[in-house]
Scaffold this motif. Structure first.
Motif, PDB file in Angstrom:
ATOM      1  N   PHE A  60       0.876  -1.175   0.000  1.00  0.00           N
ATOM      2  CA  PHE A  60       0.000   0.000   0.000  1.00  0.00           C
ATOM      3  C   PHE A  60       0.914   1.226   0.000  1.00  0.00           C
ATOM      4  O   PHE A  60       1.645   1.459   0.961  1.00  0.00           O
ATOM      5  N   PHE A  61       0.906   1.950  -1.081  1.00  0.00           N
ATOM      6  CA  PHE A  61       1.829   3.090  -1.252  1.00  0.00           C
ATOM      7  C   PHE A  61       3.278   2.671  -0.930  1.00  0.00           C
ATOM      8  O   PHE A  61       3.989   3.359  -0.212  1.00  0.00           O
ATOM      9  N   GLY A  62       3.647   1.502  -1.425  1.00  0.00           N
ATOM     10  CA  GLY A  62       5.028   1.026  -1.283  1.00  0.00           C
ATOM     11  C   GLY A  62       5.341   0.365   0.043  1.00  0.00           C
ATOM     12  O   GLY A  62       6.427  -0.186   0.226  1.00  0.00           O
ATOM     13  N   GLU A  63       4.385   0.388   0.963  1.00  0.00           N
ATOM     14  CA  GLU A  63       4.611  -0.219   2.285  1.00  0.00           C
ATOM     15  C   GLU A  63       3.862  -1.547   2.365  1.00  0.00           C
ATOM     16  O   GLU A  63       2.750  -1.643   1.825  1.00  0.00           O
ATOM     17  N   SER A  64       4.442  -2.520   3.047  1.00  0.00           N
ATOM     18  CA  SER A  64       3.730  -3.798   3.138  1.00  0.00           C
ATOM     19  C   SER A  64       2.460  -3.623   3.971  1.00  0.00           C
ATOM     20  O   SER A  64       2.395  -2.739   4.840  1.00  0.00           O
ATOM     21  N   TYR A  65       1.478  -4.480   3.707  1.00  0.00           N
ATOM     22  CA  TYR A  65       0.205  -4.373   4.420  1.00  0.00           C
ATOM     23  C   TYR A  65       0.377  -4.545   5.925  1.00  0.00           C
ATOM     24  O   TYR A  65      -0.326  -3.926   6.711  1.00  0.00           O
ATOM     25  N   GLU A  66       1.299  -5.403   6.323  1.00  0.00           N
ATOM     26  CA  GLU A  66       1.530  -5.643   7.754  1.00  0.00           C
ATOM     27  C   GLU A  66       1.913  -4.343   8.452  1.00  0.00           C
ATOM     28  O   GLU A  66       1.477  -4.053   9.552  1.00  0.00           O
ATOM     29  N   LYS A  67       2.750  -3.568   7.737  1.00  0.00           N
ATOM     30  CA  LYS A  67       3.214  -2.305   8.339  1.00  0.00           C
ATOM     31  C   LYS A  67       2.150  -1.220   8.227  1.00  0.00           C
ATOM     32  O   LYS A  67       2.016  -0.373   9.100  1.00  0.00           O
ATOM     33  N   ALA A  68       1.432  -1.254   7.104  1.00  0.00           N
ATOM     34  CA  ALA A  68       0.511  -0.137   6.822  1.00  0.00           C
ATOM     35  C   ALA A  68      -0.922  -0.445   7.219  1.00  0.00           C
ATOM     36  O   ALA A  68      -1.829   0.301   6.851  1.00  0.00           O
ATOM     37  N   ILE A  69      -1.113  -1.515   8.033  1.00  0.00           N
ATOM     38  CA  ILE A  69      -2.484  -2.009   8.274  1.00  0.00           C
ATOM     39  C   ILE A  69      -3.433  -0.931   8.828  1.00  0.00           C
ATOM     40  O   ILE A  69      -4.565  -0.805   8.390  1.00  0.00           O
ATOM     41  N   ARG A  70      -2.935  -0.126   9.764  1.00  0.00           N
ATOM     42  CA  ARG A  70      -3.802   0.910  10.352  1.00  0.00           C
ATOM     43  C   ARG A  70      -4.185   1.941   9.305  1.00  0.00           C
ATOM     44  O   ARG A  70      -5.337   2.377   9.234  1.00  0.00           O
ATOM     45  N   ARG A  71      -3.201   2.315   8.516  1.00  0.00           N
ATOM     46  CA  ARG A  71      -3.457   3.316   7.476  1.00  0.00           C
ATOM     47  C   ARG A  71      -4.429   2.752   6.439  1.00  0.00           C
ATOM     48  O   ARG A  71      -5.348   3.451   5.990  1.00  0.00           O
ATOM     49  N   VAL A  72      -4.202   1.482   6.092  1.00  0.00           N
ATOM     50  CA  VAL A  72      -5.082   0.833   5.111  1.00  0.00           C
ATOM     51  C   VAL A  72      -6.520   0.870   5.608  1.00  0.00           C
ATOM     52  O   VAL A  72      -7.439   1.308   4.902  1.00  0.00           O
ATOM     53  N   ARG A  73      -6.691   0.434   6.867  1.00  0.00           N
ATOM     54  CA  ARG A  73      -8.061   0.342   7.395  1.00  0.00           C
ATOM     55  C   ARG A  73      -8.679   1.714   7.628  1.00  0.00           C
ATOM     56  O   ARG A  73      -9.901   1.854   7.619  1.00  0.00           O
ATOM     57  N   ALA A  74      -7.833   2.710   7.847  1.00  0.00           N
ATOM     58  CA  ALA A  74      -8.360   4.068   8.040  1.00  0.00           C
ATOM     59  C   ALA A  74      -8.808   4.665   6.706  1.00  0.00           C
ATOM     60  O   ALA A  74      -9.712   5.492   6.658  1.00  0.00           O
ATOM     61  N   GLU A  75      -8.178   4.230   5.628  1.00  0.00           N
ATOM     62  CA  GLU A  75      -8.480   4.857   4.329  1.00  0.00           C
ATOM     63  C   GLU A  75      -9.455   4.052   3.485  1.00  0.00           C
ATOM     64  O   GLU A  75      -9.915   4.531   2.456  1.00  0.00           O
ATOM     65  N   ILE A  76      -9.723   2.824   3.922  1.00  0.00           N
ATOM     66  CA  ILE A  76     -10.585   1.961   3.113  1.00  0.00           C
ATOM     67  C   ILE A  76     -11.998   1.875   3.682  1.00  0.00           C
ATOM     68  O   ILE A  76     -12.189   1.707   4.876  1.00  0.00           O
ATOM     69  N   GLY A  77     -12.962   2.037   2.783  1.00  0.00           N
ATOM     70  CA  GLY A  77     -14.357   1.813   3.154  1.00  0.00           C
ATOM     71  C   GLY A  77     -14.808   0.550   2.442  1.00  0.00           C
ATOM     72  O   GLY A  77     -14.594   0.412   1.239  1.00  0.00           O
ATOM     73  N   TYR A  78     -15.378  -0.389   3.193  1.00  0.00           N
ATOM     74  CA  TYR A  78     -15.721  -1.687   2.595  1.00  0.00           C
ATOM     75  C   TYR A  78     -17.213  -1.958   2.757  1.00  0.00           C
ATOM     76  O   TYR A  78     -17.745  -1.915   3.862  1.00  0.00           O
ATOM     77  N   VAL A  79     -17.858  -2.211   1.646  1.00  0.00           N
ATOM     78  CA  VAL A  79     -19.285  -2.573   1.684  1.00  0.00           C
ATOM     79  C   VAL A  79     -19.395  -4.040   1.280  1.00  0.00           C
ATOM     80  O   VAL A  79     -19.200  -4.381   0.112  1.00  0.00           O
ATOM     81  N   PRO A  80     -19.654  -4.911   2.242  1.00  0.00           N
ATOM     82  CA  PRO A  80     -19.699  -6.337   1.899  1.00  0.00           C
ATOM     83  C   PRO A  80     -20.968  -6.700   1.141  1.00  0.00           C
ATOM     84  O   PRO A  80     -21.938  -5.932   1.121  1.00  0.00           O
ATOM     85  N   GLN A  81     -20.922  -7.872   0.566  1.00  0.00           N
ATOM     86  CA  GLN A  81     -22.073  -8.387  -0.183  1.00  0.00           C
ATOM     87  C   GLN A  81     -23.257  -8.631   0.755  1.00  0.00           C
ATOM     88  O   GLN A  81     -24.401  -8.434   0.394  1.00  0.00           O
ATOM     89  N   GLU A  82     -22.922  -9.062   1.981  1.00  0.00           N
ATOM     90  CA  GLU A  82     -23.988  -9.348   2.957  1.00  0.00           C
ATOM     91  C   GLU A  82     -24.484  -8.036   3.564  1.00  0.00           C
ATOM     92  O   GLU A  82     -23.751  -7.061   3.604  1.00  0.00           O
ATOM     93  N   ILE A  83     -25.712  -8.085   4.082  1.00  0.00           N
ATOM     94  CA  ILE A  83     -26.226  -6.927   4.818  1.00  0.00           C
ATOM     95  C   ILE A  83     -25.663  -7.056   6.234  1.00  0.00           C
ATOM     96  O   ILE A  83     -26.263  -7.682   7.101  1.00  0.00           O
ATOM     97  N   ALA A  84     -24.509  -6.483   6.445  1.00  0.00           N
ATOM     98  CA  ALA A  84     -23.818  -6.658   7.737  1.00  0.00           C
ATOM     99  C   ALA A  84     -24.273  -5.594   8.730  1.00  0.00           C
ATOM    100  O   ALA A  84     -23.508  -4.724   9.150  1.00  0.00           O
ATOM    101  N   LEU A  85     -25.550  -5.681   9.101  1.00  0.00           N
ATOM    102  CA  LEU A  85     -26.127  -4.676  10.011  1.00  0.00           C
ATOM    103  C   LEU A  85     -26.806  -5.379  11.176  1.00  0.00           C
ATOM    104  O   LEU A  85     -27.152  -6.554  11.070  1.00  0.00           O
ATOM    105  N   TYR A  86     -27.016  -4.642  12.252  1.00  0.00           N
ATOM    106  CA  TYR A  86     -27.787  -5.182  13.381  1.00  0.00           C
ATOM    107  C   TYR A  86     -29.272  -4.980  13.067  1.00  0.00           C
ATOM    108  O   TYR A  86     -29.763  -3.852  13.059  1.00  0.00           O
TER     109      TYR A  86
END
Lengths: 241, 340
Positions: A60-86
């Motif tokens: 991710f931007f030249g950094e491995s995912y292990e190192k950049a995991i927080r940044r990855v998760r902060a910048e990524i919005g994920y909408v799953p196929q399932e209705i993942a709601l309460y």
């Protein structure tokens, strides 16, 4: 921006993604098509860091995912196929809960715009389990995009949604892309993908077999159909292109 | 962490009837079946023998007051009969009030005034010991007061005795050291509950454990519905999700167990210290059990079949312990009953 190098994914003995390498460019809108079980959702989960590759590296931007995991998760919005709601909560309570667990401050203006665009205020006090499929999808998208992400991953977000709701969603996603966000979008609806994408990825036999513009896809279409003759679902999908 | 507690409170608020029913079910059962409990309490009174060799007003008073104790079934008999009854297991223990009991107390002494005869099988006689000890202490201190007043003023022994006696209402309990008649030294254990109370507490424990086990399905459903994935991507990690749900499980377990246990002890007029002692112990065992269940659940991969396994374990724990079918120390219900 996001680079996959010789990545593969196995679940126990079953291979779900065969080795592949590709790059997702910043600001691109990538429409992902392919038959069921071709590895599209797993690919999206790898991008979202929800799955780890069995082999190869993701950066991710030249950094491995292990190192950049927080940044990855902060910048990524994920909408799953399932209705993942309460299901028991109302739309208001749902958004309030997901806001509360968000480690960063939610952009109020973006949230309000999203609520207005998806017209969620019309069902604000209704429980999720009493909403139609279309409304549930909209809330599902809203929760996935709550953090105003720069990279939006959407796994069939409009499946089972009526035409009007679909137009609302596509129009809003197009606007997000125009603002510079990166979109990776899985759909079986070519018309929908065509409205959104400036690039396409075709998955077959557990790996991406094509990545490029619409013009290039049209050029490669017959080759792809010949190469995967036995894959009737892929052939049918490509016929719409 | 508290966000998850508030999430579940919010979810339960949507189904208030069901939530209240789950919470109040054991209390309702306790209240509705209380007449049965009362009957059981009468039937399970501890039989003890009392031998009054002194037949003085003091010894008669002790016997009369001990007879008033609800959980004791007091039988008067001669000394040889009492010893034989203990040996045959017909009574839990015998208390022999020796000749000269009144004189000894009036002289301000309490040592070796009553002989406590018990066998290795005796377990529940500590109630009687407490009751007799209380009366002994009461009379001896009254006598001491009477003696002191008679020697230092013009007040008679009787007046001093009566005056001191009024300070014993409501009757306090005191422990006295008795000269034991059995050859075995028996360690002074905790105050046990009556067997019907024990079974009821064990049932509440089972209920609370089952409610907590069924709550674990929430975590399975969260994973299946993709909510856990969403939380992982939202919160970066799932630590607070799991910690929060652990907290909810503990709250649920305690919330279903403690009110029912307190209601039971209250209805059966169990003294506050005994109530607190047993409630505290049961809570400690419950929390330990839930912690073990939680880590087993995580360790076994949070699968649906683990719920069935835990239900079987919980029911097995109750059944095997109550039926005393062996291997009991391995079961949480056994830890509950065998309070150190």
């Amino acid at each position: 921006m996001i680079q996959f190098h010789d990545v593969s994914k196995r679940y126990k003995r079953k291979s779900v993604l065969n080795p592949f390498s590709l790059t997702v460019k910043e600001g691109s809108a990538v429409g992902i098509i392919g038959p069921n079980g071709a590895g599209k959702s797993t690919f999206l989960k790898l991008v979202a860091s929800l799955e780890r590759p069995s082999n190869g590296t993701v950066s991710f931007f030249g950094e491995s995912y292990e190192k950049a995991i927080r940044r990855v998760r902060a910048e990524i919005g994920y909408v799953p196929q399932e209705i993942a709601l309460y299901e028991e909560l109302t739309v208001k309570e749902q958004l309030s809960f997901w806001r509360k667990i968000e480690p960063v401050e939610v952009d109020e203006a973006f949230l309000n715009e999203m609520i207005q665009t998806l017209r969620l205020n019309e069902v604000w006090d209704q429980r999720i389990d009493r909403l139609s499929g279309g409304w549930k999808r909209k809330v599902n998208i809203c929760v996935g995009m709550l953090k105003n992400p720069s990279i939006c991953l959407l796994d069939e977000p409009t499946a089972g949604v009526d035409l009007a709701a679909k137009e609302d969603i596509i129009g809003w996603l197009r606007k997000l892309h125009q603002e510079g966000r990166t979109l990776l979008y899985i759909s079986h609806d070519w018309y929908e993908l065509k409205q959104l994408s400036d690039e396409y990825m075709v998955f077959a036999s557990g790996k991406p077999v094509f990545q490029g513009s619409e013009r290039r896809l049209l050029e490669e279409k017959s080759n792809l159909m010949n190469s995967y003759k036995g894959d009737h679902e892929l052939t049918r999908i490509l016929q719409y292109v | 962490m508290l966000t998850y507690l508030s999430l579940h409170l919010n979810k339960w608020k949507k189904r208030p009837g069901l939530a209240l029913f789950i919470l109040l079910f054991p209390i309702l059962v306790t209240i509705l079946s209380y007449p049965f409990f009362q009957k059981a309490a009468e039937e399970t009174a501890v039989p003890v023998a009392i031998v009054d060799e002194d037949e003085s007003s003091y010894s008669t008073t002790v016997v009369r007051r001990v007879r008033e104790a609800e959980r004791l079934h007091v039988l008067s008999m001669s000394s040889p009969e009492a010893v034989e009854s203990v040996q045959k297991g017909q009574v839990e223990a015998a208390f022999i009030i020796k000749k000269g009991f009144q004189d000894t107390l009036q002289n301000g002494e309490v040592e070796e005034t009553i002989t406590w005869v018990r066998s290795n099988e005796s377990t529940l006689d500590v109630f009687a010991k407490e009751a007799i000890g209380a009366e002994l202490m009461r009379i001896s201190l009254n006598a001491k007061a009477g003696n002191t007043l008679e020697q230092s003023s013009s007040v008679s022994f009787e007046k001093g005795f009566q005056y001191a006696d009024q300070f014993w209402e409501p009757e306090p309990l005191f422990q006295m050291d008795f000269k034991k008649g059995s050859s075995e030294d028996v360690a002074q254990g905790p105050v046990p509950l009556a067997s019907w109370q024990m079974v009821t507490v064990a049932l509440y424990f089972l209920y609370a454990w089952l409610v907590a086990i069924l709550f674990l399905r929430t975590l399975i459903r969260d994973e299946e519905a993709g909510r856990l994935q969403r939380i992982r991507i939202t919160q970066y990690t799932t630590y607070s999700y799991f910690a929060g749900h652990f907290l909810v499980m503990i709250v649920l377990g305690i919330g279903t167990f403690l009110p029912a246990a307190i209601a039971l002890f209250f209805l059966s007029s169990t003294s506050v210290p005994v109530n607190a002692e047993w409630s505290g112990w049961a809570m400690a065992v419950l929390v330990t059990t839930l912690v073990i269940t939680w880590f087993l659940f995580l360790g076994l991969g949070r699968k649906r079949w683990t719920i069935i396994l835990f239900i079987a374990l919980a029911v097995g724990s109750f059944t095997l312990t109550i039926a005393d079918l062996g291997w009991t120390l391995a079961w949480p219900h056994s830890w509950l009953i065998h309070k150190p």
